[in-house]
Design an enzyme around this catalytic site. Structure first.
Site, PDB file in Angstrom:
ATOM      1  N   LYS A  59       0.833  -1.179  -0.112  1.00  0.00           N
ATOM      2  CA  LYS A  59      -0.126   0.053  -0.023  1.00  0.00           C
ATOM      3  C   LYS A  59       0.925   1.125  -0.087  1.00  0.00           C
ATOM      4  O   LYS A  59       0.543   2.148  -0.668  1.00  0.00           O
ATOM      5  CB  LYS A  59      -0.927   0.106   1.241  1.00  0.00           C
ATOM      6  CG  LYS A  59      -1.853  -1.087   1.441  1.00  0.00           C
ATOM      7  CD  LYS A  59      -2.906  -1.052   2.460  1.00  0.00           C
ATOM      8  CE  LYS A  59      -2.448  -1.044   3.787  1.00  0.00           C
ATOM      9  NZ  LYS A  59      -2.022  -2.560   4.179  1.00  0.00           N
ATOM     10  N   ARG A 109     -10.251   0.388   8.280  1.00  0.00           N
ATOM     11  CA  ARG A 109      -9.663  -0.996   8.728  1.00  0.00           C
ATOM     12  C   ARG A 109     -10.956  -1.689   9.468  1.00  0.00           C
ATOM     13  O   ARG A 109     -10.475  -2.780   9.751  1.00  0.00           O
ATOM     14  CB  ARG A 109      -8.569  -0.861   9.551  1.00  0.00           C
ATOM     15  CG  ARG A 109      -7.105  -1.191   8.863  1.00  0.00           C
ATOM     16  CD  ARG A 109      -5.952  -0.891  10.136  1.00  0.00           C
ATOM     17  NE  ARG A 109      -5.097  -1.566   9.835  1.00  0.00           N
ATOM     18  CZ  ARG A 109      -3.670  -0.891   9.224  1.00  0.00           C
ATOM     19  NH1 ARG A 109      -3.787   0.313   8.935  1.00  0.00           N
ATOM     20  NH2 ARG A 109      -2.513  -1.711   9.168  1.00  0.00           N
ATOM     21  N   ARG A 121      11.036  -6.299   5.611  1.00  0.00           N
ATOM     22  CA  ARG A 121      10.993  -4.614   5.997  1.00  0.00           C
ATOM     23  C   ARG A 121      11.404  -4.286   7.421  1.00  0.00           C
ATOM     24  O   ARG A 121      11.980  -3.423   7.661  1.00  0.00           O
ATOM     25  CB  ARG A 121       9.481  -4.103   5.703  1.00  0.00           C
ATOM     26  CG  ARG A 121       9.165  -2.849   6.059  1.00  0.00           C
ATOM     27  CD  ARG A 121       7.815  -2.336   5.615  1.00  0.00           C
ATOM     28  NE  ARG A 121       7.133  -2.821   6.764  1.00  0.00           N
ATOM     29  CZ  ARG A 121       5.774  -2.754   6.699  1.00  0.00           C
ATOM     30  NH1 ARG A 121       5.094  -2.012   5.595  1.00  0.00           N
ATOM     31  NH2 ARG A 121       4.926  -2.987   7.497  1.00  0.00           N
ATOM     32  N   ARG A 150      11.351  -1.380  12.044  1.00  0.00           N
ATOM     33  CA  ARG A 150       9.790  -1.187  12.628  1.00  0.00           C
ATOM     34  C   ARG A 150       9.536  -2.073  13.414  1.00  0.00           C
ATOM     35  O   ARG A 150       9.504  -3.486  13.181  1.00  0.00           O
ATOM     36  CB  ARG A 150       8.865  -1.141  11.368  1.00  0.00           C
ATOM     37  CG  ARG A 150       7.980   0.101  11.472  1.00  0.00           C
ATOM     38  CD  ARG A 150       6.954  -0.106  10.358  1.00  0.00           C
ATOM     39  NE  ARG A 150       5.828  -0.623  10.403  1.00  0.00           N
ATOM     40  CZ  ARG A 150       4.626  -0.581  10.062  1.00  0.00           C
ATOM     41  NH1 ARG A 150       4.607  -0.039   8.715  1.00  0.00           N
ATOM     42  NH2 ARG A 150       3.344  -1.220  10.242  1.00  0.00           N
ATOM     43  N   ARG A 165      -1.189  -9.356  13.480  1.00  0.00           N
ATOM     44  CA  ARG A 165      -1.687  -8.245  12.532  1.00  0.00           C
ATOM     45  C   ARG A 165      -2.367  -8.882  11.510  1.00  0.00           C
ATOM     46  O   ARG A 165      -3.404  -8.357  10.976  1.00  0.00           O
ATOM     47  CB  ARG A 165      -0.652  -7.205  11.917  1.00  0.00           C
ATOM     48  CG  ARG A 165      -0.163  -6.406  13.138  1.00  0.00           C
ATOM     49  CD  ARG A 165       1.621  -5.911  12.675  1.00  0.00           C
ATOM     50  NE  ARG A 165       1.398  -5.003  11.592  1.00  0.00           N
ATOM     51  CZ  ARG A 165       2.681  -5.135  10.895  1.00  0.00           C
ATOM     52  NH1 ARG A 165       3.648  -5.682  11.088  1.00  0.00           N
ATOM     53  NH2 ARG A 165       2.699  -4.402   9.948  1.00  0.00           N
TER      54      ARG A 165
END
Ligand code: AMP
Length: 190
Positions: free
Chosen positions: A14, A89, A128, A134, A145
């Site tokens: 995204k 969401r 990532r 992160r 998640r």
């Protein structure tokens, strides 16, 4: 006004595709995840609350996110449109977005569903996590998640289908091909 919802599981691309769409169509980008990470970095009250949820891979309460989104939207006065990334969401958030835009004489133009297989999502998010540091990109939180995505967020697919705004995008493969498919879906909605 071009209002685009970019949708998909964590790791579906995204953020990457949003940057390309912003550049091509000259519209603004609101990523609720980025806004929350900025709040955490600045040590605000909202940032402190957000950290508890984000570290657990859980969604923040709808009212907090909707208020935050409304004030971010109010800050974008002369925009040609917005790409909403990571919002809505939940169905309650989608309904709130619809009302918020209607109050401004606007509507969502299209919802782009970036569809990526689960094993690929995990590979991308772990990579990532290593590259960006992160904190929520670790295996345990990623699994939470993804579970939250399936139970609370994926029902939006049918919700947007009923609204007649849904566009499926195959999110696996060449970045350029995915961007081209996205642009075709946006152009068809304009
Ligand atoms: P993201 O960067 O979009 O993956 O978001 C990171 C985290 O921020 C999520 O796992 C949630 O904890 C929180 N978050 C971001 N957007 C929302 C939203 N629209 N509703 C609730 N929580 C959110």
């Amino acid at each position: 006004m071009l209002n685009i919802v970019i949708f998909g599981a964590p790791g579906s691309g995204k953020g990457t595709q949003s940057e390309r769409i912003m550049a091509k169509y000259g519209i603004s980008h609101i990523s609720t995840g980025d806004v929350l990470r900025a709040e955490m970095k600045n040590g605000t009250q909202l940032g402190k609350v957000a950290k508890g949820y984000i570290d657990q891979g859980q969604l923040l309460p709808d009212n907090l996110i909707v208020d935050m989104l409304a004030s971010t939207l109010d800050g974008l006065k002369d925009s040609k449109g917005v790409i909403f990334d990571g919002f809505p969401r939940t169905i309650a958030q989608a309904e709130a977005l619809k009302e918020m835009l209607a109050a401004r004489g606007q509507a969502v133009s299209v919802m782009l569903d970036l569809d990526v297989p689960e094993d690929e999502l995990m590979t991308r998010l772990l990579k990532r996590g290593q590259e960006s540091g992160r904190a929520d990109d670790n295996e345990e939180t990623i699994r939470k998640r993804l579970t939250v995505y399936h139970s609370q967020t994926a029902p939006l697919i049918d919700w947007y289908k009923k609204e007649g705004l849904y566009a499926h995008i195959d999110g696996l493969g060449e970045l350029e091909r995915i961007t081209a498919d996205i642009c075709r879906a946006i152009d068809a909605a304009m």
